[in-house]
Write a protein that holds these residues in place. Structure first.
Motif, PDB file in Angstrom:
ATOM      1  N   ASP A  77       0.713  -1.304  -0.152  1.00  0.00           N
ATOM      2  CA  ASP A  77      -0.285  -0.145  -0.104  1.00  0.00           C
ATOM      3  C   ASP A  77       0.812   1.236   0.063  1.00  0.00           C
ATOM      4  O   ASP A  77       0.426   2.240  -0.813  1.00  0.00           O
ATOM      5  CB  ASP A  77      -0.897   0.034   1.169  1.00  0.00           C
ATOM      6  N   ASP A  78       1.837   1.291   0.837  1.00  0.00           N
ATOM      7  CA  ASP A  78       2.888   2.479   0.845  1.00  0.00           C
ATOM      8  C   ASP A  78       3.662   2.317  -0.748  1.00  0.00           C
ATOM      9  O   ASP A  78       3.797   3.581  -1.031  1.00  0.00           O
ATOM     10  CB  ASP A  78       4.125   2.240   1.690  1.00  0.00           C
ATOM     11  N   ARG A  79       3.901   1.366  -1.245  1.00  0.00           N
ATOM     12  CA  ARG A  79       4.453   1.235  -2.651  1.00  0.00           C
ATOM     13  C   ARG A  79       3.548   2.101  -3.492  1.00  0.00           C
ATOM     14  O   ARG A  79       3.759   2.905  -4.487  1.00  0.00           O
ATOM     15  CB  ARG A  79       5.000   0.007  -3.258  1.00  0.00           C
ATOM     16  N   ARG A  80       1.997   1.669  -3.385  1.00  0.00           N
ATOM     17  CA  ARG A  80       1.104   2.132  -4.216  1.00  0.00           C
ATOM     18  C   ARG A  80       0.941   3.680  -4.336  1.00  0.00           C
ATOM     19  O   ARG A  80       0.717   4.211  -5.085  1.00  0.00           O
ATOM     20  CB  ARG A  80      -0.047   1.253  -3.841  1.00  0.00           C
ATOM     21  N   LYS A  81       0.933   4.060  -3.168  1.00  0.00           N
ATOM     22  CA  LYS A  81       0.776   5.545  -2.733  1.00  0.00           C
ATOM     23  C   LYS A  81       2.020   6.538  -3.283  1.00  0.00           C
ATOM     24  O   LYS A  81       1.713   7.461  -3.813  1.00  0.00           O
ATOM     25  CB  LYS A  81       0.676   5.932  -1.245  1.00  0.00           C
ATOM     26  N   ALA A  82       3.228   5.831  -3.055  1.00  0.00           N
ATOM     27  CA  ALA A  82       4.379   6.483  -3.724  1.00  0.00           C
ATOM     28  C   ALA A  82       4.413   6.486  -5.176  1.00  0.00           C
ATOM     29  O   ALA A  82       4.425   7.613  -5.825  1.00  0.00           O
ATOM     30  CB  ALA A  82       5.623   5.681  -3.172  1.00  0.00           C
ATOM     31  N   ILE A  83       3.973   5.371  -5.660  1.00  0.00           N
ATOM     32  CA  ILE A  83       4.013   5.455  -7.257  1.00  0.00           C
ATOM     33  C   ILE A  83       2.786   6.278  -7.959  1.00  0.00           C
ATOM     34  O   ILE A  83       2.943   7.139  -8.684  1.00  0.00           O
ATOM     35  CB  ILE A  83       3.492   3.837  -7.846  1.00  0.00           C
ATOM     36  N   GLN A  84       1.706   6.547  -7.206  1.00  0.00           N
ATOM     37  CA  GLN A  84       0.742   7.424  -7.408  1.00  0.00           C
ATOM     38  C   GLN A  84       1.016   8.800  -7.423  1.00  0.00           C
ATOM     39  O   GLN A  84       0.650   9.574  -8.317  1.00  0.00           O
ATOM     40  CB  GLN A  84      -0.570   7.107  -6.639  1.00  0.00           C
TER      41      GLN A  84
END
Length: 423
Positions: free
Chosen positions: A36-43
């Motif tokens: 989820d942290d990675r998803r947010k950073a990519i977004q």
């Protein structure tokens, strides 16, 4: 399916609550949070790249309008690089989200606080016991011998036509089945449940919505050419009526009932527990389903338990109600009460109903939501219960009401059967 908020609000509590169901979820929860942290950073990076791309595109138009073609061409190369980057980021985001979703669906629902600790059925808590035992003849017969004696259920013929676990009901046996179905449906509709007649095959999305997929594929009959599944319970199609639906607060409660045949492979079942009607691959069941506002769903559960108890009591059978321990609960349930009737001839308890609150677990998979008075959107709560599953009710009726003259029919069923004894 658990929500990310449920997991992220207190990950230690999430691990502790799932441990009550016998699940060590620590590594899965750490993975979910990292994804989820990675998803947010990519977004964030994707949004920044798209914003720069849009800004540069506007600059190209302005440069072209000013006749500055060389500068405009340079900006076009810059935009092309940004487009390539945004495409790569979008693909990476999709991969991360798929992995995040795949990990989330492996976690069962949180058990409610009042769920007892325990690993097996022996740890379930008996919350009520009602004894109404009948005087039986000497050496009472189990139901499979009674079925043969009175020629009302033919297990051998079922094996010939299909296989073990597919009995053929005959004469008064078939009439008793029909009587029970109609009686249960009438009890439910009088209590305000809308009767529906759903399909008995569902697609993959429906199986996922109520939590049978991807957890229970091995127990479901699968028509592979069309990718349809034979339903293990009417809960699946009935609850999915409201998949991808947004209700208004005033629409609650939604109460539905349905009769369907049910199909379960019951792989690995063996021994005395599968004799006769004790465990079948095809059986009849009447189901009740409720959709509820979250703050009153446990009141709704209590009402459903009381309703099912009223039906069991009306049949004159000894019964008990169990609150299931964490280790004996289903993947999707937050709190489950089981009803068991006592088999005098077999000297054992037979489960005839489970009544469960799933809280928002199914609703999150179904995208079943409601709009409150302030127009905000929330997940609803779903509940369901058997009212009732027929095979073990029939087994208990045959065994508990056998007499030297024949098998007596409970008074409430006589208007439905048209006879008061099976001779």
């Amino acid at each position: 399916m658990l929500t990310l908020k449920q997991i992220r609000d207190d990950k230690e509590a999430a691990v502790r609550r799932l441990a009550k169901k016998g699940v060590d979820a620590a590594s899965a929860i750490e993975k979910i949070i990292a994804l989820d942290d990675r998803r947010k950073a990519i977004q964030v990076e994707l949004d920044t790249t798209l914003a720069a791309q849009n800004k540069a595109a506007k600059e190209i138009g302005a440069l072209m309008g000013q006749g500055r073609r060389e500068e405009a061409e340079e900006r076009k190369h810059f935009v092309a690089d940004l487009k390539e980057k945004s495409s790569r980021l979008q693909a990476e985001s999709n991969d991360v989200q798929q992995e995040l979703q795949a990990t989330l669906v492996t976690l069962p629902n949180f058990p409610a606080e009042i769920v007892p600790e325990g690993k097996t059925a022996e740890d379930n808590l008996v919350v009520k016991l009602v004894e109404s035992y009948t005087q039986l003849p000497e050496n009472p017969l189990p139901h499979w011998e009674l079925a043969r004696k009175y020629d009302i259920i033919d297990f051998d013929l079922g094996v010939k036509l299909t296989g073990a676990g597919f009995p053929v009901y005959k004469g008064k046996g078939a009439r008793l089945q029909r009587a029970l179905i109609n009686y249960f449906l009438d009890c439910n509709t009088r209590a305000g449940y809308l009767e529906v007649e759903p399909p008995i095959m569902v697609n993959e999305a429906s199986g996922f919505g109520t939590g049978q997929l991807p957890d229970k594929e091995g127990q479901m009959y699968h028509a592979t050419v069309d990718n349809f599944y034979m339903i293990p319970t009417a809960e699946v199609p009935v609850t999915n009526i409201y998949r991808d639906v947004i209700l208004d607060e005033k629409d609650f409660p939604v109460k539905m009932t349905a009769y369907t045949p049910c199909f379960r492979r019951e792989a690995g079942s063996y021994g005395k527990d599968v004799r006769g009607l004790n465990r079948l691959h095809q059986f009849d069941k009447v189901e009740i389903v409720q959709l509820s506002l979250p703050d009153v769903s446990y009141e709704a559960l209590d009402g459903m338990v009381a309703h099912v108890e009223g039906i069991v009591r009306s049949l004159g059978l000894p019964y008990r109600i169990l609150r299931l321990c964490g280790g004996d609960m289903s993947f999707t349930s937050a709190l489950t009460y089981d009803f068991e009737v006592y088999s005098e001839a077999q000297k054992r308890w037979l489960e005839v109903s489970s009544v469960s609150n799933f809280e928002s677990f199914q609703a999150n998979r179904l995208k079943l939501r409601y709009r409150d008075g302030e127009k905000k959107i929330h997940l609803a709560h779903t509940l369901n219960g058997s009212s009732l599953a027929l095979p073990r009710i029939v087994a208990a009726l045959l065994e508990n009401f056998q007499t030297p003259e024949g098998i007596r029919i409970p008074e409430v069923l006589i208007p439905y059967t048209g006879f008061d004894i099976i001779k």
